[in-house]
Design an enzyme around this catalytic site. Structure first.
Site, PDB file in Angstrom:
ATOM      1  N   ARG A   1     -41.391  -9.809 -12.063  1.00  0.00           N
ATOM      2  CA  ARG A   1     -39.982  -9.911 -12.465  1.00  0.00           C
ATOM      3  C   ARG A   1     -39.849  -9.361 -13.874  1.00  0.00           C
ATOM      4  NH1 ARG A   1     -37.200 -15.659 -12.797  1.00  0.00           N
ATOM      5  NH2 ARG A   1     -38.319 -15.718 -14.759  1.00  0.00           N
TER       6      ARG A   1
ATOM      7  N   ARG B   1     -30.516 -27.449 -16.284  1.00  0.00           N
ATOM      8  CA  ARG B   1     -31.792 -27.802 -15.632  1.00  0.00           C
ATOM      9  C   ARG B   1     -32.791 -28.462 -16.570  1.00  0.00           C
ATOM     10  NH1 ARG B   1     -34.076 -21.723 -14.526  1.00  0.00           N
ATOM     11  NH2 ARG B   1     -36.133 -22.651 -14.574  1.00  0.00           N
TER      12      ARG B   1
ATOM     13  N   GLU C   1     -29.944 -16.222  -7.765  1.00  0.00           N
ATOM     14  CA  GLU C   1     -30.022 -17.469  -8.525  1.00  0.00           C
ATOM     15  C   GLU C   1     -28.707 -17.814  -9.200  1.00  0.00           C
ATOM     16  OE1 GLU C   1     -33.049 -17.154 -11.566  1.00  0.00           O
ATOM     17  OE2 GLU C   1     -32.576 -15.066 -11.965  1.00  0.00           O
TER      18      GLU C   1
ATOM     19  N   ASN D   1     -33.885 -22.899  -9.045  1.00  0.00           N
ATOM     20  CA  ASN D   1     -33.706 -23.640 -10.304  1.00  0.00           C
ATOM     21  C   ASN D   1     -32.369 -23.287 -10.943  1.00  0.00           C
ATOM     22  OD1 ASN D   1     -36.364 -24.175  -9.714  1.00  0.00           O
ATOM     23  ND2 ASN D   1     -37.158 -22.737 -11.231  1.00  0.00           N
ATOM     24  N   ASP D   2     -32.152 -21.998 -11.124  1.00  0.00           N
ATOM     25  CA  ASP D   2     -30.882 -21.590 -11.728  1.00  0.00           C
ATOM     26  C   ASP D   2     -29.735 -21.729 -10.734  1.00  0.00           C
ATOM     27  OD1 ASP D   2     -31.387 -20.943 -14.420  1.00  0.00           O
ATOM     28  OD2 ASP D   2     -32.485 -19.168 -13.791  1.00  0.00           O
TER      29      ASP D   2
ATOM     30  N   HIS E   1     -37.916 -24.661 -18.324  1.00  0.00           N
ATOM     31  CA  HIS E   1     -39.086 -23.783 -18.351  1.00  0.00           C
ATOM     32  C   HIS E   1     -40.309 -24.441 -18.964  1.00  0.00           C
ATOM     33  CE1 HIS E   1     -35.981 -20.837 -17.417  1.00  0.00           C
ATOM     34  NE2 HIS E   1     -36.944 -20.379 -16.656  1.00  0.00           N
TER      35      HIS E   1
ATOM     36  N   CYS F   1     -38.587 -18.866  -4.584  1.00  0.00           N
ATOM     37  CA  CYS F   1     -39.621 -19.021  -5.624  1.00  0.00           C
ATOM     38  C   CYS F   1     -39.236 -20.052  -6.665  1.00  0.00           C
ATOM     39  CB  CYS F   1     -39.913 -17.681  -6.286  1.00  0.00           C
ATOM     40  SG  CYS F   1     -38.482 -16.965  -7.083  1.00  0.00           S
TER      41      CYS F   1
ATOM     42  N   ARG G   1     -43.536 -14.198 -13.870  1.00  0.00           N
ATOM     43  CA  ARG G   1     -42.517 -14.288 -14.932  1.00  0.00           C
ATOM     44  C   ARG G   1     -43.072 -13.554 -16.145  1.00  0.00           C
ATOM     45  NH1 ARG G   1     -41.955 -19.832 -12.681  1.00  0.00           N
ATOM     46  NH2 ARG G   1     -39.769 -20.293 -12.333  1.00  0.00           N
TER      47      ARG G   1
HETATM   48  C1  PEP Z   1     -35.245 -19.895 -10.692  1.00  0.00           C
HETATM   49  O1  PEP Z   1     -34.249 -19.851 -11.409  1.00  0.00           O
HETATM   50  O2  PEP Z   1     -35.336 -20.618  -9.674  1.00  0.00           O
HETATM   51  C2  PEP Z   1     -36.430 -19.082 -11.026  1.00  0.00           C
HETATM   52  C3  PEP Z   1     -37.461 -19.016 -10.211  1.00  0.00           C
HETATM   53  O3  PEP Z   1     -36.434 -18.446 -12.235  1.00  0.00           O
HETATM   54  P1  PEP Z   1     -36.746 -19.182 -13.630  1.00  0.00           P
HETATM   55  O4  PEP Z   1     -37.204 -20.569 -13.305  1.00  0.00           O
HETATM   56  O5  PEP Z   1     -37.764 -18.396 -14.346  1.00  0.00           O
HETATM   57  O6  PEP Z   1     -35.416 -19.152 -14.301  1.00  0.00           O
HETATM   58 MG    MG Z   2     -34.096 -18.288 -12.922  1.00  0.00          MG
END
Ligand code: PEP
Ligand code: MG
Length: 609
Positions: A360, A500, A466, A489-490, A217, A537, A324
């Site tokens: 979200r 990550r 995710e 990402n997750d 993040h 996303c 977010r």
């Molecule tokens: C993700 O996990 O891809 C996502 C968009 O959420 P975040 O990056 O805020 O965990």
């Molecule tokens: Mg996520």
């Protein structure tokens, strides 16, 4: 500010430094594209703030346990730094290793820890106060006893380890950016997302850290702010003086300290070329996001901080595909009220002037630590041993319905100002969606009773896909959810069991892994089975090299950081769906991510001509 040059021509060193020290070139993970040149500003210089001083006698044991947890965490951090030294030249290793060893030793049975524990018991002070007082007392004794260099160095070491313990105890962000000069390059061991959220992109030209990975993040926030950044740079802090000139190249992933004249000129050329590139891409803003064969693609922006709104407006995005909402809860002592949240959401919705905003709900957990939630007793104070697999996202919200209901009410009220959608994070099963839906309707009923007019039907309630569990059951979840947003990402992290934000295993974190692609494919077909919209996303959407693959998989809706919007649009406008489908069919038969990457590169190359 991508491509910032705050360096002074021909003067790479601050005045009074004598001979120019040799250039040091270090390698890390390119986290935000752009090149910055500026004087180093180290964020660890000021001590963390301690606000909690006294405790009750009944809390002595708990306070001791907090101290133990902070000692363990500090040891882990230092062992990790120690383990990474192997990539450095031998003489640098020889300089840094003894220092880290001295720190690690102080986290064993040491005078500092014995003294701190005694202060907790005898003086009834908090662990952070005890550590700080003891570290100050020891370093004062050391410097009073002798004025030689060794005593001064040892005093410094005790204070430094004390600061680390206090930082881990308070979990406070560094918050010490105020002293940074205009155009400074911020250098730190690590930055938490809440630290990154405090950076002023008009002041800080670039960022480099020893810790961190590409899709953590912190990296996402730095991209949101458009600050050139390189993370996960081993040996970055070794022998680093404030004011040293640094070049951060967030395209190739290098940091140059004390750059030579040649390196400095090269960096200046890169800064200029970046600015030209940005100008060229800016011209795409008004052009339609449509493939060569006429297929329209929705291109929205992710928002992590309100300061991004002007950048989003300039990017040509047609809405916000992922807001977010964590920023509302970060860097403050109390949880925001319904009114406060509603005002913030309304401001975003009004600014987007009729384009949809997908909000979200709070995704706490993992690396996203939020003090206000700890203070309000809404989350456990001691971090889970495995936070990414613990109380995260929707799990916390269902456990703390008041927190959830307040946010839903705020979103619904703000939704009177324009189109919104509500997005649930970290869903793993159908029951979570059903329960959330029931709460959503209950909140709406209550608002209507309060005289608030709400649309019927209510704004769509969708879910992040995710987790592998959600992707594998996408057809079932699609029966409950009104839309999907794929969080690559997750999804990638959980599918591949790779953190990550962790540089140690960064090369294994690969969204082109065939397993991840299959999960995306299943999600898209799950959405299709119930005819619900699906977008992506996660950071994968922001990489224009991957756009043809995502189009070929059937996706027609992307949400990315604002600076990626023009590049992705360019990729969409340069291809046909037919070509993308052929490419994707070929890729889905490939078993190796490297091979897939090559196929994408070749495709990008051929469609560019
Ligand atoms: C993700 O996990 O891809 C996502 C968009 O959420 P975040 O990056 O805020 O965990
Ligand atoms: Mg996520």
């Amino acid at each position: 500010m991508n491509g910032t040059d705050a360096g002074q021509p021909g003067r790479p060193l601050p005045p009074g430094c004598g001979d120019q020290p040799p250039e040091r070139r270090l390698f890390g993970i390119a986290a935000c594209a752009g090149v910055a040149i500026g004087p180093v500003f180290r964020t660890t210089e000021s001590p963390p703030q301690v606000t909690r001083h006294k405790i009750h006698a009944a809390d002595i044991q708990a306070e001791g346990a907090r101290l133990d947890a902070a000692v363990l965490q500090s040891r882990k951090q230092l062992m990790k730094l120690r383990g990474r030294l192997v990539v450095l030249p031998e003489e640098s290793q020889g300089e840094i290793a003894p220092l880290l060893d001295a720190y690690i030793q102080m986290l064993g049975p040491s005078r500092l820890l014995r003294g701190a524990r005694k202060r907790i018991e005898d003086r009834l002070v908090s662990a952070e106060t005890a550590v700080m007082e003891e570290a100050n007392a020891i370093s004062a004794t050391l410097t009073a006893a002798s004025d030689d260099g060794t005593a001064a160095r040892q005093a410094d070491e005790v204070r430094e380890i004390g600061r680390r313990l206090v930082r881990n105890l308070t979990r406070a962000p560094f918050r010490s950016f105020a002293g940074a000069v205009q155009g400074a390059v911020l250098i730190a061991e690590g930055l938490r997302p809440s630290d990154a959220a405090l950076i002023d992109p008009a002041r800080i030209a670039g960022v480099a850290t020893e810790e961190g990975g590409t899709d953590g993040h912190t990296a996402i926030l730095l991209r949101a702010l458009g600050i050139p950044a390189v993370l996960g740079v081993p040996g970055l802090l070794a022998d680093l003086r404030a004011g040293t000139t640094a070049v951060v190249d967030g395209v190739v992933g290098t940091v140059i300290l004390n750059p030579s004249g040649t390196s400095l000129s090269g960096a200046r050329r890169a800064v200029a070329s970046f600015a030209r590139d940005r100008q060229r891409l800016g011209r795409l803003r008004r052009l339609a996001c449509v493939t060569l064969d006429g297929e329209a693609v929705s291109l929205q922006a992710n928002l992590e901080l309100p300061v991004e709104l002007p950048m989003i407006a300039q990017s040509g995005a047609n809405g916000i595909g992922l807001l977010r909402s964590e920023f509302l809860f970060m860097n403050r002592d109390t949880v925001p009220t319904e009114d406060e949240q509603a005002r913030t959401y309304r401001n975003v919705i009004e600014t987007m002037a009729g384009d949809t905003v997908t909000i979200r709900v709070l995704d706490w957990g993992g690396e996203k630590e939020i003090e206000a939630l700890v203070n309000a007793g809404l989350v456990p104070e001691l971090v889970d041993s495995n936070p990414a697999l613990g109380l995260r996202g929707i799990r916390l919200l269902l456990r703390q319905p008041e927190l959830f209901e307040t946010q839903l009410a705020a979103i619904l009220r703000a939704g009177q100002a324009g189109p919104v959608r509500v997005l649930l994070p970290m869903v793993t099963n159908v029951a979570e969606v059903r329960t959330a839906k029931a709460i959503y309707h209950r909140v709406a009923d209550r608002l209507r009773e309060r005289g608030v007019t709400l649309p019927a039907p209510l704004p769509p309630l969708g879910i992040m896909v995710e987790t592998p569990g959600a992707a594998l059951c996408a057809d079932m979840l699609a029966a409950e959810a009104e839309f999907f947003a794929i969080g690559t990402n997750d999804l990638c992290m959980y599918a591949l069991a790779v953190d990550r934000g962790e540089m140690e295993v960064a090369e294994l974190y690969d969204s082109l892994h065939p397993g991840v692609l299959r999960l995306i494919q299943m999600t898209i077909s799950g959405a299709a089975s119930h005819r619900i919209p699906v977008s992506v996303c996660g950071e994968m959407a922001a990489n224009p090299d991957m756009t043809p693959l995502l189009l070929g998989l059937g996706l027609r809706s992307f949400s990315t950081n604002a600076s990626a919007v023009p590049r992705v649009k360019q990729a969409v406008r340069g291809t046909t769906i037919d070509d993308c489908q052929r490419l994707t069919a070929r890729i889905l038969k490939q078993s190796d991510a490297e091979q897939i990457r090559e196929s994408l590169a070749t495709f990008g190359h051929s469609s560019a001509h």
